[in-house]
Write a protein that holds these residues in place. Sequence first.
Motif, mmCIF file in Angstrom:
data_model
loop_
_atom_site.group_PDB
_atom_site.id
_atom_site.type_symbol
_atom_site.label_atom_id
_atom_site.label_comp_id
_atom_site.label_asym_id
_atom_site.label_seq_id
_atom_site.Cartn_x
_atom_site.Cartn_y
_atom_site.Cartn_z
ATOM 1 N N ILE A 167 0.521 -1.014 0.221
ATOM 2 C CA ILE A 167 0.308 0.504 -0.033
ATOM 3 C C ILE A 167 0.940 1.307 -0.297
ATOM 4 C CG2 ILE A 167 -1.891 1.686 1.472
ATOM 5 C CD1 ILE A 167 -2.820 -1.384 2.449
ATOM 6 N N MET A 168 1.784 1.359 0.774
ATOM 7 C CA MET A 168 3.030 2.499 1.311
ATOM 8 C C MET A 168 3.724 3.004 -0.165
ATOM 9 S SD MET A 168 2.972 2.104 5.375
ATOM 10 C CE MET A 168 3.067 4.464 5.336
ATOM 11 N N VAL A 169 4.288 1.336 -0.277
ATOM 12 C CA VAL A 169 5.742 1.562 -1.035
ATOM 13 C C VAL A 169 5.707 1.363 -2.983
ATOM 14 C CG1 VAL A 169 8.025 1.110 -1.975
ATOM 15 C CG2 VAL A 169 6.870 0.958 0.947
ATOM 16 N N PHE A 170 4.759 0.432 -3.225
ATOM 17 C CA PHE A 170 3.846 0.333 -4.160
ATOM 18 C C PHE A 170 5.000 0.116 -5.516
ATOM 19 C CE2 PHE A 170 0.253 1.282 -8.302
ATOM 20 C CZ PHE A 170 0.654 0.347 -8.242
ATOM 21 N N ALA A 171 5.048 -0.146 -5.272
ATOM 22 C CA ALA A 171 6.564 -0.255 -6.195
ATOM 23 C C ALA A 171 6.946 -1.651 -6.862
ATOM 24 C CB ALA A 171 7.783 0.638 -5.916
ATOM 25 N N GLY A 172 6.777 -2.033 -8.169
ATOM 26 C CA GLY A 172 7.109 -3.503 -8.416
ATOM 27 C C GLY A 172 8.765 -3.698 -8.461
#
Lengths: 108, 229
Positions: free
Chosen positions: B46-51
């Motif tokens: 949710i907070m970082v959202f980075a593949g």
Amino acid sequence: MSTAELYLCIFGMFVVSYIPRALPFVVLGNRPMPKFFERWLTYVPTSVFGALIFSSVFLDSNGVNFGLDNISMLASVPVLIVAAIKKSLPYSIITGLAAYGMLQYLMG
Amino acid sequence: MNRFINIGMLKAAWPICFGYIPLGLACGILAQKVGVSPVELAVMSIMVFAGSGQFIALAMIGSGSGIISIVLTIMIVNLRHIFYGTMLNKYIAERGMLYKLLFAQEIVDETSAVNMTMFQREDEEWTTDQAIAQSYTSHMAWITATVMGDILGEAVYIDTALVSYALVAMFIGLWSFHFKNSWLVLAGVGSGVLALVLSPWLTNMLNVVVATLVVSTLAAAVTGEEEKE
């Protein structure tokens, strides 16, 4: 890493990730931009996606690989052709997956 | 069906979700392996959202890296997102600050590439409401898939190389839609080549940042000279 440390780490990652995401909206706002900046902007999408695509297609753990054992590179040829002709995202993705899967199978 | 959730939005979001589900599962499997619980991973997604950022972070957590080095690495890996806000700003400039700050959290390669292409399309309308809804839909798929992967763990087998390629194929498609004149093709290919040349020295996606800056500036300067003549 303890649970508390992990949450601290996640919060840290959130802060450093959110700043570059939000900064342009805050800084640029809704004012007119200089001509050069506008022209620069027309080249940003093609440049950033070109760099991203080349990095994921040609780079593996040993560095740049232009060899015929590079499945991503080979599979990208039909994808480019289909994308250019069909101008369709679903077709590009399906072509890519089919080509990649087939090459993986053939090269065992 | 409303101004956020409608056929047009879902048509744009599905290729991302299609790519995110297997990739997110793979990310969740890695999380379970390094001892990050589903709840912890949900908060991270949710907070970082980075593949790629989350894959790197999880690998670093697994290898016992310190918090500071993980955070600094993620900062570098996600630095390229600054380009997306810069290029999308003019399309959402009319919206209020709250919209912009919520939209910013959803900026990743995939959501931005799709939004950029959709905003530039002349044959179809793409609203700022659809843009943010597309981004949140994709993010939701990512959160769900990563958590599921963490719960299921090794029970599912994911061929990471194959599933990552689905998103690469999507990018190639989106990229080719930008090829409206030879300068744009030249800049795209040039930036790709430069990114490869720089890759031995600039890791963690910094090669992408530098190549983009150098090539788009050069292209703007060269085409500007032409216009004057």
